[in-house]
Design an enzyme around this catalytic site. Structure first.
Site, mmCIF file in Angstrom:
data_model
loop_
_atom_site.group_PDB
_atom_site.id
_atom_site.type_symbol
_atom_site.label_atom_id
_atom_site.label_comp_id
_atom_site.label_asym_id
_atom_site.label_seq_id
_atom_site.Cartn_x
_atom_site.Cartn_y
_atom_site.Cartn_z
ATOM 1 N N ARG A 13 13.331 -6.983 -4.175
ATOM 2 C CA ARG A 13 11.991 -7.202 -3.601
ATOM 3 C C ARG A 13 11.937 -8.553 -2.884
ATOM 4 O O ARG A 13 11.937 -8.617 -1.662
ATOM 5 C CB ARG A 13 10.935 -7.095 -4.713
ATOM 6 C CG ARG A 13 9.504 -6.988 -4.200
ATOM 7 C CD ARG A 13 8.893 -8.317 -3.787
ATOM 8 N NE ARG A 13 8.888 -9.314 -4.851
ATOM 9 C CZ ARG A 13 8.557 -10.580 -4.646
ATOM 10 N NH1 ARG A 13 8.217 -11.021 -3.447
ATOM 11 N NH2 ARG A 13 8.603 -11.458 -5.638
ATOM 12 N N ASP A 14 11.941 -9.642 -3.634
ATOM 13 C CA ASP A 14 11.820 -10.967 -3.011
ATOM 14 C C ASP A 14 13.009 -11.220 -2.082
ATOM 15 O O ASP A 14 12.869 -11.829 -1.017
ATOM 16 C CB ASP A 14 11.764 -12.043 -4.110
ATOM 17 C CG ASP A 14 10.996 -13.288 -3.692
ATOM 18 O OD1 ASP A 14 10.707 -13.434 -2.493
ATOM 19 O OD2 ASP A 14 10.691 -14.116 -4.563
ATOM 20 N N HIS A 205 9.895 -19.060 -11.710
ATOM 21 C CA HIS A 205 10.379 -18.381 -10.499
ATOM 22 C C HIS A 205 10.676 -19.461 -9.448
ATOM 23 O O HIS A 205 9.755 -19.953 -8.804
ATOM 24 C CB HIS A 205 9.277 -17.414 -10.055
ATOM 25 C CG HIS A 205 9.508 -16.645 -8.799
ATOM 26 N ND1 HIS A 205 9.658 -15.272 -8.779
ATOM 27 C CD2 HIS A 205 9.574 -17.021 -7.496
ATOM 28 C CE1 HIS A 205 9.794 -14.841 -7.533
ATOM 29 N NE2 HIS A 205 9.744 -15.893 -6.723
ATOM 30 N N HIS A 207 12.523 -20.901 -6.077
ATOM 31 C CA HIS A 207 13.306 -20.760 -4.842
ATOM 32 C C HIS A 207 14.137 -22.038 -4.702
ATOM 33 O O HIS A 207 13.779 -23.091 -5.246
ATOM 34 C CB HIS A 207 12.370 -20.536 -3.647
ATOM 35 C CG HIS A 207 11.807 -19.144 -3.624
ATOM 36 N ND1 HIS A 207 12.284 -18.158 -2.788
ATOM 37 C CD2 HIS A 207 10.836 -18.558 -4.358
ATOM 38 C CE1 HIS A 207 11.621 -17.034 -3.009
ATOM 39 N NE2 HIS A 207 10.726 -17.243 -3.959
ATOM 40 N N CYS A 238 9.980 -15.858 1.482
ATOM 41 C CA CYS A 238 8.692 -15.183 1.613
ATOM 42 C C CYS A 238 8.303 -15.166 3.080
ATOM 43 O O CYS A 238 8.348 -16.205 3.741
ATOM 44 C CB CYS A 238 7.626 -15.910 0.787
ATOM 45 S SG CYS A 238 5.979 -15.217 0.999
ATOM 46 N N ASN A 247 15.635 -17.147 -3.588
ATOM 47 C CA ASN A 247 15.455 -17.509 -4.994
ATOM 48 C C ASN A 247 16.746 -18.129 -5.491
ATOM 49 O O ASN A 247 17.813 -17.929 -4.921
ATOM 50 C CB ASN A 247 15.199 -16.246 -5.823
ATOM 51 C CG ASN A 247 13.950 -15.531 -5.410
ATOM 52 O OD1 ASN A 247 13.963 -14.767 -4.457
ATOM 53 N ND2 ASN A 247 12.865 -15.769 -6.112
HETATM 54 P P1 HMG Z 1 -5.663 -6.772 4.962
HETATM 55 O O1 HMG Z 1 -5.222 -6.639 6.365
HETATM 56 O O2 HMG Z 1 -6.759 -7.730 4.617
HETATM 57 O O3 HMG Z 1 -5.985 -5.366 4.256
HETATM 58 O O4 HMG Z 1 -4.368 -7.170 4.098
HETATM 59 P P2 HMG Z 1 -6.929 -4.181 4.632
HETATM 60 O O5 HMG Z 1 -7.439 -3.665 3.331
HETATM 61 O O6 HMG Z 1 -7.904 -4.616 5.693
HETATM 62 O O7 HMG Z 1 -5.912 -3.111 5.242
HETATM 63 C C1 HMG Z 1 -5.243 -3.283 6.461
HETATM 64 C C2 HMG Z 1 -4.300 -2.108 6.685
HETATM 65 O O8 HMG Z 1 -3.282 -2.091 5.684
HETATM 66 C C3 HMG Z 1 -5.000 -0.766 6.576
HETATM 67 O O9 HMG Z 1 -4.278 0.134 7.403
HETATM 68 C C4 HMG Z 1 -4.785 -0.386 5.137
HETATM 69 O O10 HMG Z 1 -4.836 0.991 4.911
HETATM 70 C C5 HMG Z 1 -3.378 -0.897 4.891
HETATM 71 P P3 HMG Z 1 -4.885 0.616 8.813
HETATM 72 O O11 HMG Z 1 -6.224 1.191 8.504
HETATM 73 O O12 HMG Z 1 -4.972 -0.645 9.647
HETATM 74 O O13 HMG Z 1 -3.852 1.592 9.312
HETATM 75 N N1 HMG Z 1 -3.129 -1.271 3.499
HETATM 76 C C6 HMG Z 1 -2.104 -0.820 2.765
HETATM 77 N N2 HMG Z 1 -1.074 0.009 3.046
HETATM 78 C C7 HMG Z 1 -0.190 0.249 2.057
HETATM 79 N N3 HMG Z 1 -0.263 -0.307 0.839
HETATM 80 C C8 HMG Z 1 -1.258 -1.147 0.516
HETATM 81 C C9 HMG Z 1 -2.225 -1.427 1.510
HETATM 82 N N4 HMG Z 1 -3.333 -2.210 1.533
HETATM 83 C C10 HMG Z 1 -3.878 -2.091 2.737
HETATM 84 N N5 HMG Z 1 -1.312 -1.709 -0.694
HETATM 85 C C11 HMG Z 1 -3.117 -6.983 2.074
HETATM 86 C C12 HMG Z 1 -4.442 -7.375 2.709
HETATM 87 C C13 HMG Z 1 -3.147 -7.506 0.642
HETATM 88 C C14 HMG Z 1 -2.984 -5.477 2.081
HETATM 89 C C15 HMG Z 1 -1.975 -7.622 2.886
HETATM 90 O O14 HMG Z 1 -2.240 -8.968 3.068
HETATM 91 C C16 HMG Z 1 -0.628 -7.456 2.245
HETATM 92 O O15 HMG Z 1 -0.110 -6.361 2.112
HETATM 93 N N6 HMG Z 1 -0.004 -8.572 1.836
HETATM 94 C C17 HMG Z 1 1.267 -8.552 1.152
HETATM 95 C C18 HMG Z 1 2.054 -9.774 1.490
HETATM 96 C C19 HMG Z 1 3.349 -9.799 0.728
HETATM 97 O O16 HMG Z 1 3.852 -8.791 0.279
HETATM 98 N N7 HMG Z 1 3.924 -11.019 0.610
HETATM 99 C C20 HMG Z 1 5.187 -11.210 -0.062
HETATM 100 C C21 HMG Z 1 5.101 -11.074 -1.536
HETATM 101 S S1 HMG Z 1 4.456 -12.525 -2.359
HETATM 102 C C22 HMG Z 1 5.842 -13.515 -2.629
HETATM 103 O O17 HMG Z 1 6.874 -13.280 -2.066
HETATM 104 C C23 HMG Z 1 5.714 -14.653 -3.615
HETATM 105 C C24 HMG Z 1 6.398 -14.366 -4.967
HETATM 106 O O18 HMG Z 1 7.779 -14.086 -4.791
HETATM 107 C C25 HMG Z 1 6.242 -15.561 -5.893
HETATM 108 C C26 HMG Z 1 6.654 -16.878 -5.249
HETATM 109 O O19 HMG Z 1 7.786 -17.018 -4.773
HETATM 110 O O20 HMG Z 1 5.796 -17.754 -5.238
HETATM 111 C C27 HMG Z 1 5.730 -13.153 -5.641
HETATM 112 MG MG MG Z 2 9.283 -15.573 -4.552
#
Ligand code: HMG
Ligand code: MG
Length: 300
Positions: A13-14, A205, A207, A238, A247
């Protein structure tokens, strides 16, 4: 030092979420299966997030359907909202993670919500997941530094960690998203969080952007943390934290832990093979120092 520590492998994933070129489902599946075969019992396998935001994770359901699920292994998935939970439940997943942040700007950039809004959004997700018998883990990102706001107050981390615990997360993983932490900063942060969440329910966690991750793992171990997130071959970054690298490599964490007499259940040789597999598939050298050393030794 504890007798045993747990590794949560986040490479699929990450590690892969930031890759620009589409990685074939078969490659992801083989990676996950190899990691399980190497003895990892917690594998973050993908995300049910918006494919517009993170295209590489769009095939999460497909990956989960095709892996060979091993008993005793938990395959978990990031879920940001109810739409993601619906997809995760339809796919039959047994563990999810909600992910918040200690920095307002990072929260906005990563999930398009303020910290307060995100916690309101996670609450029904966690509730519905638990009602469905799905385990829920929580993440706090930017626990030491933020790419937009700089240093983050430990009390801000504690507040979010506490809220995630209160909504039923069995464990809260503290993410140094951009890898800026040193042991002193890590300990200050852990000290604040541990006042609100028992250390037995915390994971670390790191990086490795600034090369401090292993030192931070060691400091966290001394503090009492026994769960560490890491990524095979040090893959990762990210998409919403520019310049953040992978990581800490799982191979390096396993080598450190075993060297300290701490059991992990992981077969380091098989893990190195899994890392060599994904590095070859991505066409780049491993980010693990231990893997490089051991592969060179094997070749000699
Ligand atoms: P948004 O644009 O505000 O959401 O994003 P929305 O509700 O307005 O939806 C926009 C579009 O996305 C719509 O589609 C929804 O249907 C669709 P459209 O009508 O335009 O065709 N949608 C989805 N589709 C599939 N699955 C879903 C979903 N939700 C909405 N769940 C949202 C808000 C949260 C969805 C967006 O910002 C997002 O997906 N963000 C994810 C970002 C991400 O994955 N970042 C990386 C992970 S975090 C990380 O790496 C840190 C970590 O490792 C820890 C660390 O290192 O600190 C965990
Ligand atoms: Mg991370």
């Amino acid at each position: 030092m504890p007798a045993r520590a747990k590794i949560v492998e986040v490479g699929p994933r990450d590690g892969l979420q930031n890759e620009k070129d589409v990685i074939a489902v078969e490659v992801k599946v083989e990676l996950v299966d190899r990691l399980a075969a190497a003895g990892l019992t917690a594998i973050e396998t993908g995300s049910f997030v918006s494919p517009k935001w993170v295209p590489q994770m769009a095939d999460a359901a497909d990956v989960y359907a095709r892996i060979t699920r091993q008993p005793g292994v938990s395959y978990s998935f990031l879920v940001p909202n109810l739409k993601g939970l619906e997809a995760a439940l339809a796919a039959g997943v047994e563990e999810i993670a909600v992910f918040g942040a200690a920095s307002e700007t990072f929260s906005r950039r990563n999930i398009n919500a303020s910290i307060a809004e995100s916690l309101v959004r996670f609450e029904p997700v966690a509730q519905a997941a638990r009602d469905a018998g799905v385990r829920v883990r929580g993440y706090v990102s930017t626990v030491i530094g933020c790419p937009y706001e700089g240093a983050i107050a430990p009390t801000a981390v504690a507040r979010v960690a506490r809220a995630l615990r209160d909504m039923g997360c069995y464990e809260v993983s503290l993410g140094d998203t951009i890898g800026v932490g040193t042991p002193a900063a890590t300990l200050a942060m852990l000290d604040a969080v541990a006042r609100d969440v028992p250390v037995a329910e915390l994971a670390a966690h790191f990086h490795d952007t600034y090369g401090q991750a292993l030192a931070n793992v060691y400091a966290s171990l001394e503090f009492g943390v026994t769960v560490f997130d890491s990524s095979v071959a040090g893959l990762g970054g990210c998409p919403y934290a520019k310049g953040a690298t992978g990581n800490v490599a799982t191979e390096d964490v396993v080598y450190l832990l075993h060297g300290q007499g701490i059991a992990t259940g992981v077969d380091l040789d098989a893990l190195i093979d899994a890392g060599a597999f994904i590095s070859a598939a991505l066409g780049r050298p491993t980010g693990s120092r231990v893997a490089r050393a051991m592969l060179a030794k094997r070749a000699a």
